[in-house]
Design an enzyme around this catalytic site. Structure first.
Site, PDB file in Angstrom:
ATOM      1  N   ASP A  52      20.027  23.303 -11.623  1.00 51.52           N
ATOM      2  CA  ASP A  52      20.377  22.131 -10.814  1.00 51.52           C
ATOM      3  C   ASP A  52      21.182  22.506  -9.569  1.00 51.52           C
ATOM      4  O   ASP A  52      20.886  22.055  -8.453  1.00 51.52           O
ATOM      5  CB  ASP A  52      21.213  21.136 -11.639  1.00 51.52           C
ATOM      6  N   GLN A  64      16.186  38.515 -15.317  1.00 49.68           N
ATOM      7  CA  GLN A  64      16.257  39.473 -16.425  1.00 49.68           C
ATOM      8  C   GLN A  64      15.585  38.929 -17.684  1.00 49.68           C
ATOM      9  O   GLN A  64      15.791  37.775 -18.057  1.00 49.68           O
ATOM     10  CB  GLN A  64      17.715  39.782 -16.766  1.00 49.68           C
ATOM     11  N   HIS A  94      15.505  39.574 -21.643  1.00 43.50           N
ATOM     12  CA  HIS A  94      16.267  40.235 -22.708  1.00 43.50           C
ATOM     13  C   HIS A  94      15.294  40.829 -23.715  1.00 43.50           C
ATOM     14  O   HIS A  94      14.294  40.197 -24.072  1.00 43.50           O
ATOM     15  CB  HIS A  94      17.194  39.232 -23.398  1.00 43.50           C
ATOM     16  N   GLU A 113      22.614  42.003 -28.027  1.00 44.91           N
ATOM     17  CA  GLU A 113      22.582  43.447 -27.798  1.00 44.91           C
ATOM     18  C   GLU A 113      23.565  44.160 -28.716  1.00 44.91           C
ATOM     19  O   GLU A 113      23.456  45.361 -28.962  1.00 44.91           O
ATOM     20  CB  GLU A 113      22.935  43.720 -26.336  1.00 44.91           C
ATOM     21  N   ARG A 120      18.571  46.789 -20.067  1.00 45.81           N
ATOM     22  CA  ARG A 120      17.698  45.754 -20.615  1.00 45.81           C
ATOM     23  C   ARG A 120      16.304  45.755 -19.994  1.00 45.81           C
ATOM     24  O   ARG A 120      15.319  45.504 -20.686  1.00 45.81           O
ATOM     25  CB  ARG A 120      18.358  44.378 -20.431  1.00 45.81           C
ATOM     26  N   HIS A 138      16.054  35.580 -19.699  1.00 45.56           N
ATOM     27  CA  HIS A 138      17.441  35.532 -20.168  1.00 45.56           C
ATOM     28  C   HIS A 138      18.447  35.162 -19.085  1.00 45.56           C
ATOM     29  O   HIS A 138      19.310  34.335 -19.318  1.00 45.56           O
ATOM     30  CB  HIS A 138      17.799  36.894 -20.761  1.00 45.56           C
ATOM     31  N   GLU A 181      26.640  32.094 -13.004  1.00 45.78           N
ATOM     32  CA  GLU A 181      25.221  32.403 -12.878  1.00 45.78           C
ATOM     33  C   GLU A 181      24.540  31.601 -11.776  1.00 45.78           C
ATOM     34  O   GLU A 181      23.510  32.022 -11.244  1.00 45.78           O
ATOM     35  CB  GLU A 181      24.510  32.173 -14.216  1.00 45.78           C
ATOM     36  N   ARG A 210      21.115  43.001 -14.667  1.00 48.83           N
ATOM     37  CA  ARG A 210      22.495  42.860 -15.136  1.00 48.83           C
ATOM     38  C   ARG A 210      22.727  43.669 -16.405  1.00 48.83           C
ATOM     39  O   ARG A 210      21.906  43.657 -17.318  1.00 48.83           O
ATOM     40  CB  ARG A 210      22.808  41.386 -15.413  1.00 48.83           C
ATOM     41  N   SER A 232      28.024  39.364 -17.730  1.00 43.61           N
ATOM     42  CA  SER A 232      27.842  37.962 -17.321  1.00 43.61           C
ATOM     43  C   SER A 232      29.099  37.146 -17.594  1.00 43.61           C
ATOM     44  O   SER A 232      29.584  36.414 -16.720  1.00 43.61           O
ATOM     45  CB  SER A 232      26.639  37.336 -18.020  1.00 43.61           C
TER      46      SER A 232
END
Length: 416
Positions: free
Chosen positions: A192, A211, A213, A226, A257, A321, A345, A356, A361
């Site tokens: 948004d 990315q 995952h 992870e 990743r 992800h 993000e 990343r 994050s």
């Protein structure tokens, strides 16, 4: 929430507007950890190098230095706020290995790191008197003459539109993972904030970098942290082979990743998958370790895949992800529009480049959330309110009315 805390500490009257209740924010799904170089054998430069390398050398190295230098201080501040991090044998904050990291630096709270930090920060915004408009859906960013004036939001309970007038506005609405069929993202992660910025003519950056995952459940896309591999889990193909030894001989399952996801997809494409899946095997870690450090993973695996990882491997595959791209900002969260800021993000200070690292994050959200809150407070101290344009509320009402009453055109569900 971290930005709101910092702005409130500076004495501002702060409100948080969220289309969902704040503790249902998607950050609760961040399981594995938050990075910081805390041990003597590690330092911020190691953390920065790993981040730069993991970004495929496309990250902003000055911003990366800022994040990695300030990480330890932010972790210790979270601890002082009340974050009960898992501990090692000496009573220090425990840190686990994560992909792409040359040293175990992911601080964690079992496998519920994001969940715990979201609740912790929610306590803090209550403490600092931040007013919460929860289940208020922002429908437009209000601006005039290149200056942000606030937002118009739909109160979901009543269906009424409201003007929220502010000196400074911070967009922190997360990523856009729901544009993909298989994603770890919550239903609320629909980009948004980036859409509001784009409509207002504000630059977006790095939008091509998304990315995937490596370990998500096939049917639901639910994340299998992870931390499973950080604690020593293996990835197996249909032949029972640890195939990551072929793709990343040194790092193996703890490669970055993007590397692991591509390796998995190659195995699937070449026919070494099992019903479209790869296997994540943590059985050898033993029941006690799984129950202590990966209890949520066990619960999710049983509930959503019908597999107890103490007894059988978990079927997984890559899933969308994280959005590396977002609203272009500087290190203090400032956008190209006066009075408008962005963090987390939804923003792009480009600390992640093309990929990343796990554990960065939550760190980005905390470090740059704090810095953005500070900058917004500085802006408010030296600027007066800009008037709220009277026509904007009517325009928002017309837009929503047009959407709700439209009978022709393409069905958005079909497009999606």
């Amino acid at each position: 929430m971290r930005a709101a805390i910092e702005a409130a500490r500076a004495g501002l009257n702060v409100a948080l507007v969220s289309k969902i209740y704040p503790v249902r924010s998607h950050s609760v799904a961040a399981q594995g950890g938050i990075n910081a170089a805390l041990k003597e054998a590690d330092d911020w430069e190691n953390h920065a190098f790993d981040t730069i390398k993991g970004s495929d050398y496309l990250g902003d190295q000055i911003a990366i230095e800022t994040m990695c230098r300030e990480a330890p201080g932010d972790i210790h501040e979270l601890e002082r706020m009340g974050a009960v991090f898992s501990r090692d044998a000496d009573g220090n904050i425990a840190q686990r290995p994560f992909g792409g990291a040359g040293y175990p630096r992911a601080c964690y709270l079992a496998d519920r790191t994001g969940h715990t930090l979201v609740h912790l920060l929610y306590e803090q915004i209550i403490k600092y008197g931040v007013f919460i408009y929860d289940e208020w859906h922002v429908v437009s960013l209000v601006h005039e003459g290149g200056v942000a004036r606030g937002v118009i939001a739909l109160e979901l309970k009543t269906g009424k539109l409201h003007r929220l007038h502010s000196k400074a506005t911070i967009i922190a609405t997360g990523g856009y993972g729901r544009i993909f069929t298989t994603t770890t993202n919550a239903l609320s992660s629909t980009g948004d904030g980036m859409g509001f910025a784009l409509d207002a003519g504000i630059e977006l950056m790095d939008m091509e970098f998304v990315q995937f995952h490596p370990t998500t459940l096939k049917r639901t896309g639910i994340l299998m942290t992870e931390g499973c591999r950080g604690e020593g889990g293996y990835l197996l193909n249909s032949e029972g082979v640890r195939f990551m030894e072929k793709y990343a001989p040194n790092a193996k399952e703890l490669a970055s990743r993007d590397v692991v996801s591509r390796a998995e997809q190659t195995e699937l494409n070449e026919g070494r998958g099992i019903d479209g899946c790869i296997l994540l095997d943590i059985r050898h870690l033993g029941k006690e370790k799984i129950m202590t450090k990966l209890s949520q993973i066990r619960d999710l695996s049983i509930q959503f895949a019908g597999v107890d990882p103490i007894e059988k491997p978990i079927p997984i595959r890559p899933g969308a992800h994280y959005s590396m791209g977002g609203i272009m900002v500087d290190q203090n969260g400032s956008t190209s529009m006066t009075g408008l800021f962005a963090a987390g993000e939804a923003s792009c200070v480009s600390v992640h480049g093309a990929n990343r690292l796990g554990g960065n994050s939550l760190l980005e959200a905390v470090v740059f959330g704090r810095r953005t809150g500070t900058e917004a407070a500085r802006f408010c101290a030296s600027n007066d309110y800009s008037p709220f344009p009277d026509s904007k509320l009517k325009e928002a009402g017309l837009m929503l009315g047009t959407l709700l009453n439209r009978t022709e055109g393409e069905d958005p569900a079909v497009l999606r």
